[in-house]
Design an enzyme around this catalytic site. Sequence first.
Site, mmCIF file in Angstrom:
data_model
loop_
_atom_site.group_PDB
_atom_site.id
_atom_site.type_symbol
_atom_site.label_atom_id
_atom_site.label_comp_id
_atom_site.label_asym_id
_atom_site.label_seq_id
_atom_site.Cartn_x
_atom_site.Cartn_y
_atom_site.Cartn_z
ATOM 1 N NE ARG A 144 44.074 30.149 40.409
ATOM 2 C CZ ARG A 144 44.670 31.318 40.233
ATOM 3 N NH1 ARG A 144 45.898 31.347 39.718
ATOM 4 N NH2 ARG A 144 44.067 32.446 40.532
ATOM 5 C CE LYS A 168 41.093 30.216 38.150
ATOM 6 N NZ LYS A 168 39.830 30.545 38.857
ATOM 7 C CG HIS A 239 41.595 25.436 45.549
ATOM 8 N ND1 HIS A 239 42.420 25.642 44.456
ATOM 9 C CD2 HIS A 239 41.058 26.646 45.839
ATOM 10 C CE1 HIS A 239 42.359 26.909 44.094
ATOM 11 N NE2 HIS A 239 41.547 27.547 44.925
ATOM 12 N NE ARG A 242 44.664 29.844 44.658
ATOM 13 C CZ ARG A 242 45.436 30.753 44.079
ATOM 14 N NH1 ARG A 242 46.733 30.539 44.006
ATOM 15 N NH2 ARG A 242 44.929 31.866 43.570
ATOM 16 C CG HIS A 265 43.158 36.308 44.333
ATOM 17 N ND1 HIS A 265 42.921 36.228 45.690
ATOM 18 C CD2 HIS A 265 42.993 35.046 43.852
ATOM 19 C CE1 HIS A 265 42.627 34.981 46.017
ATOM 20 N NE2 HIS A 265 42.672 34.247 44.925
ATOM 21 C CE1 TYR A 274 41.922 31.910 51.481
ATOM 22 C CE2 TYR A 274 42.420 33.746 50.032
ATOM 23 C CZ TYR A 274 42.182 32.411 50.222
ATOM 24 O OH TYR A 274 42.199 31.565 49.144
#
Length: 294
Positions: A144, A168, A239, A242, A265, A274
Amino acid sequence: MEQELTGFLEMLRYEKAFSEHTLVAYANDVRDFLAFARGKAWNVRDIKYSHIHEYMTVLGKEYQPTTIARKQAALRSFYRYLVKKGVVTFNPFTLVKTPKKPSYLPKVFTVEEVMELLSSLPEETPQQRRNKCLLLLMYGGGLRISEVAGLRLGDIHFATGTLTIVGKRKKVREIPIGRVAMDCLKKYLPYRREISPFAGKSDAVFLTRSGKAITSRMVRYVFSQVISAMALERQLSPHALRHSFATHLLQNGASLRAIQEMLGHSSLSTTQIYTHLSVERLRSLYEQYHPHAK
């Protein structure tokens, strides 16, 4: 409610480890609602479904479902905090459904486009070496913007070819980044002192002239300058590097679980987007090459 809002934001910052960007958004969302309530002479300690419905109707005329969903999440979380603190007895935002977000497929680079982008980056100045290296890392490790901006010297492990990434909610993961990106780091690091005379006082990998860590805004600016020179027919954000990292891994046989771990994630369902990208690519190839496609 300003005192309660301050306590709410501190809880999100220190207990939930929300990013500054999210904290600002949540603060604005709550303040907007409180201002609307004052204008309607509502008692914010006794909000009912009819109040929320009226507010959401107004939001629906101004914002997209994705933004409305975030505002609802902020207010639901804020009232949950108020219930916990005994300021209110009930969370009225549990009565409303979150608007359905439109489904979309993230935009990605083709492998050829990524190679063109990365190979076209100059390395004549220390700043150019920095810029090439950070973009290589974003694609090479699926990072990120905030993760590449926040990278520290101690996060680089040359012996194993890996990086320690703080993502995150302060979630830590270790990822491989490949020989190309690692070689770029080795070449770039000696130039940190040429970028800033204060480099020795900072452990940030990517520095500004003042010796501070590069900001997410600067990363976006670097990307925009590079992407504008490519004259692509579609708009792509940083982004997209990524997204491209994950899509290219999946297309070449990597498992969703492995991609999930590398992206950081928390849920596999987030990574499953994806698989849809791959189906779209297969459909495109089918329509282009199969005689019965049209």
